[in-house]
Design a protein around this motif. Structure first.
Motif, mmCIF file in Angstrom:
data_model
loop_
_atom_site.group_PDB
_atom_site.id
_atom_site.type_symbol
_atom_site.label_atom_id
_atom_site.label_comp_id
_atom_site.label_asym_id
_atom_site.label_seq_id
_atom_site.Cartn_x
_atom_site.Cartn_y
_atom_site.Cartn_z
ATOM 1 N N TRP A 1 0.836 -1.214 0.000
ATOM 2 C CA TRP A 1 0.000 0.000 0.000
ATOM 3 C C TRP A 1 0.862 1.252 0.000
ATOM 4 C CZ3 TRP A 1 -5.127 0.687 -0.829
ATOM 5 C CH2 TRP A 1 -5.899 -0.473 -0.925
ATOM 6 N N GLN A 2 2.009 1.185 0.661
ATOM 7 C CA GLN A 2 2.933 2.334 0.607
ATOM 8 C C GLN A 2 3.440 2.529 -0.813
ATOM 9 O OE1 GLN A 2 5.490 0.879 3.713
ATOM 10 N NE2 GLN A 2 4.805 2.449 5.181
ATOM 11 N N GLU B 1 3.904 -14.674 4.883
ATOM 12 C CA GLU B 1 5.287 -14.315 4.562
ATOM 13 C C GLU B 1 5.370 -13.246 3.467
ATOM 14 O OE1 GLU B 1 3.776 -17.163 4.270
ATOM 15 O OE2 GLU B 1 4.481 -18.388 2.590
ATOM 16 N N GLU B 2 4.299 -13.069 2.697
ATOM 17 C CA GLU B 2 4.323 -12.038 1.657
ATOM 18 C C GLU B 2 3.578 -10.769 2.066
ATOM 19 O OE1 GLU B 2 3.271 -13.353 -2.293
ATOM 20 O OE2 GLU B 2 4.376 -15.209 -2.008
ATOM 21 N N SER B 3 2.448 -10.957 2.737
ATOM 22 C CA SER B 3 1.583 -9.809 3.008
ATOM 23 C C SER B 3 1.516 -9.440 4.484
ATOM 24 C CB SER B 3 0.164 -10.133 2.543
ATOM 25 O OG SER B 3 -0.374 -11.200 3.341
ATOM 26 N N TRP C 1 -4.078 -0.228 7.222
ATOM 27 C CA TRP C 1 -3.581 -1.595 7.007
ATOM 28 C C TRP C 1 -2.636 -2.014 8.121
ATOM 29 C CZ3 TRP C 1 -5.126 -5.395 3.722
ATOM 30 C CH2 TRP C 1 -6.072 -5.027 2.769
ATOM 31 N N GLN C 2 -1.873 -1.047 8.645
ATOM 32 C CA GLN C 2 -1.017 -1.364 9.796
ATOM 33 C C GLN C 2 -1.872 -1.730 11.010
ATOM 34 O OE1 GLN C 2 1.199 2.298 9.605
ATOM 35 N NE2 GLN C 2 3.070 1.278 8.883
ATOM 36 N N THR C 3 -2.956 -0.981 11.207
ATOM 37 C CA THR C 3 -3.855 -1.267 12.332
ATOM 38 C C THR C 3 -4.479 -2.649 12.180
ATOM 39 O OG1 THR C 3 -4.346 1.086 12.576
ATOM 40 C CG2 THR C 3 -5.910 -0.464 13.563
ATOM 41 N N LEU C 4 -4.867 -2.982 10.941
ATOM 42 C CA LEU C 4 -5.454 -4.304 10.694
ATOM 43 C C LEU C 4 -4.448 -5.403 11.024
ATOM 44 C CD1 LEU C 4 -7.782 -6.047 9.588
ATOM 45 C CD2 LEU C 4 -6.809 -5.751 7.297
ATOM 46 N N ILE D 1 -12.809 -5.141 6.104
ATOM 47 C CA ILE D 1 -11.566 -4.563 5.574
ATOM 48 C C ILE D 1 -11.720 -3.098 5.183
ATOM 49 C CG2 ILE D 1 -9.717 -4.839 3.863
ATOM 50 C CD1 ILE D 1 -9.950 -7.132 5.964
ATOM 51 N N ALA D 2 -12.897 -2.727 4.692
ATOM 52 C CA ALA D 2 -13.123 -1.337 4.264
ATOM 53 C C ALA D 2 -12.831 -0.337 5.381
ATOM 54 C CB ALA D 2 -14.563 -1.165 3.787
ATOM 55 N N PHE D 3 -13.170 -0.728 6.617
ATOM 56 C CA PHE D 3 -13.010 0.203 7.728
ATOM 57 C C PHE D 3 -11.535 0.496 8.008
ATOM 58 C CE2 PHE D 3 -17.254 0.812 9.743
ATOM 59 C CZ PHE D 3 -17.985 0.108 8.808
ATOM 60 N N TYR D 4 -10.655 -0.401 7.610
ATOM 61 C CA TYR D 4 -9.215 -0.194 7.772
ATOM 62 C C TYR D 4 -8.642 0.461 6.522
ATOM 63 C CZ TYR D 4 -10.398 -3.062 11.679
ATOM 64 O OH TYR D 4 -11.010 -3.500 12.824
ATOM 65 N N GLU D 5 -9.061 -0.048 5.367
ATOM 66 C CA GLU D 5 -8.585 0.485 4.089
ATOM 67 C C GLU D 5 -8.902 1.975 3.938
ATOM 68 O OE1 GLU D 5 -8.910 -2.465 0.945
ATOM 69 O OE2 GLU D 5 -9.682 -0.911 -0.367
ATOM 70 N N SER D 6 -10.008 2.405 4.528
ATOM 71 C CA SER D 6 -10.385 3.820 4.412
ATOM 72 C C SER D 6 -9.368 4.735 5.083
ATOM 73 C CB SER D 6 -11.769 4.053 5.028
ATOM 74 O OG SER D 6 -11.716 3.815 6.420
ATOM 75 N N ASN D 7 -8.503 4.159 5.875
ATOM 76 C CA ASN D 7 -7.465 4.936 6.546
ATOM 77 C C ASN D 7 -6.100 4.741 5.884
ATOM 78 O OD1 ASN D 7 -6.734 6.762 8.467
ATOM 79 N ND2 ASN D 7 -6.802 5.342 10.188
#
Lengths: 276, 276
Positions: free
Chosen positions: A72-73, B112-114, B72-75, B61-67
């Motif tokens: 995302w970054q 390991e990737e995401s 995504w770090q919070t998720l 996921i939308a609630f995290y992606e909106s930030n």
């Protein structure tokens, strides 16, 4: 970006090309791996090489999301490289119940909250009106709704006919025009056949169509222009791999330049021919 | 997590409750705003308060992606708080052509990737088989496919009948069972009516159903259990706002505990009654 500005860019650049940024770290040239962020460096060089020949960029969100927070970054840094006179498409295929779709809209449209300021986002129609309309509440932002996709699986549900003989994708094309107008609603249409395109233009005469996967060769671009173009062009034709992976050597950016230029030159002729 | 383990957790905790983490910073108690990451602190306290009463967590996921990147770090930090004996659902409604769906699968399944190691992801069916099957290639991971959603817009397309009188959502339920079995494929079913649930169980007798938005009161949970439960329970019933926003004061975690416990107690009775 509004429709007038988009059409203006098409006329100035004599192109309706959209470059898909489906950047996969396993497919980019090996010499880029020495950079801190190889995907970002690849995107930077691709954008520099192609910007004069295209009117839109379409990052495929999955390719960034698959790399988690770092992905995302990279997406955010990539978007900062694209000038404001290119239309930007978040190819995300989102869609959920109303308040959740509103969150997805903020994710892609509200820079002060999410860091992203895309012009448009692709949306899946399965959940109906309230899954789409929250995206339409942003001025000069666009929904690009999946209607007829180009993959094999499109046959599974999109062609199912109702009792009146109307296939699902036609219902999507028709019903969704009650939710938004042609200044805010485009359609994904993976059609290259004359009869399909003619039918789609009958149902959606004014909307822009995002057409994926049309190569410069083989005449399919000719068909799309002949049967799909409207008075304001009304077409964005995407090319991803044929341009960005034209070479996987050190000359990848020059080859991307060549490929994008070749498509643009054909599009220029088609605009002269069909845009009257 | 495989089906045996999920069923074991249901029996041990006497619950088939899924807690939806639709965390919205504008809705959480004000006293949390003093924390570095208020959403994460809210999730931490909610997870601590509810973990003994539920078998699954479902971040929307939308609630995290909106930030953006921070979201995504919070998720990711939130997922690290959930124990491995809770089933995790990425409520993401993804779905795209094959190679892109494969990327989305890696985004949610390949730690390991995401950085993410969800047990399951919700997927939209509009694009057909090749948009769904890449998610099914991961061992002990699940697709939760949208079949019949609970929102108003579900009526727009999901109930369209084909020439044989079969509605679209039934075709999704039926056709998708050729792509994966009940050890890897669940369905989102926003149904609470006896006739609908009976019909869905006829078409998908073995699959787990994720049922959104059923409150503890009003009898709808009773109906869902009576007509939806199968031999391995086969139900995950989600509650988001009724639990996580039970109070917006300093007692929010205690009130979430109370609400989750109340639902669990009703579920315990229903399991005794219908699981034979």
């Amino acid at each position: 970006m509004n429709r007038t500005q988009l059409f203006e860019n098409i006329k100035v650049r004599k192109s309706f090309l959209c470059v898909g940024l489906d950047t996969d770290i396993t497919k980019i040239p090996k010499h880029l791996l020495k950079f801190d962020n190889p995907v970002l460096e690849f995107n930077r060089q691709i954008i520099e090489a192609t910007s004069e020949f295209c009117v839109a960029y379409k990052p495929n969100i999955a390719f960034y999301e698959s790399n988690g927070v770092k992905g995302w970054q990279t997406l955010q840094s990539t978007m900062d490289l694209i000038s404001s006179d290119h239309f930007t498409i978040a190819d995300a295929k989102r869609g959920d119940i109303g308040n959740t779709s509103a969150m997805y809209a903020r994710a892609f449209f509200k820079k002060e909250e999410s860091g992203f300021n895309f012009d448009s986002v692709t949306v899946a129609p399965y959940m109906g009106a309230d899954s789409v309309t929250p995206f339409l509440e942003f001025k000069n932002k666009w929904v690009i709704l999946l209607a007829l996709t180009s993959n094999e699986g499109s046959k599974d549900f999109q062609f199912i006919k109702d009792t009146a003989g109307e296939p699902l994708y036609e219902k999507v094309l028709k019903n969704s025009q009650n939710w938004g107008n042609a200044d805010q609603l485009m359609f994904v249409v993976g059609a290259t056949r004359a009869d399909e395109l003619t039918n789609i233009r009958r149902l959606a005469p004014d909307n822009f169509l995002l057409v994926p996967g049309v190569g410069a060769q083989g005449g399919s671009l000719q068909e799309v222009a002949k049967y799909g173009m409207n008075k304001q062009c009304g077409l964005l034709v995407n090319s991803s791999r044929a341009i960005i992976y034209a070479s996987n050597g050190e000359d990848f950016a020059e080859r991307a330049y060549d490929e994008a230029k070749k498509v643009q030159q054909e599009m220029s002729m088609l605009l002269d021919k069909y845009l009257s």
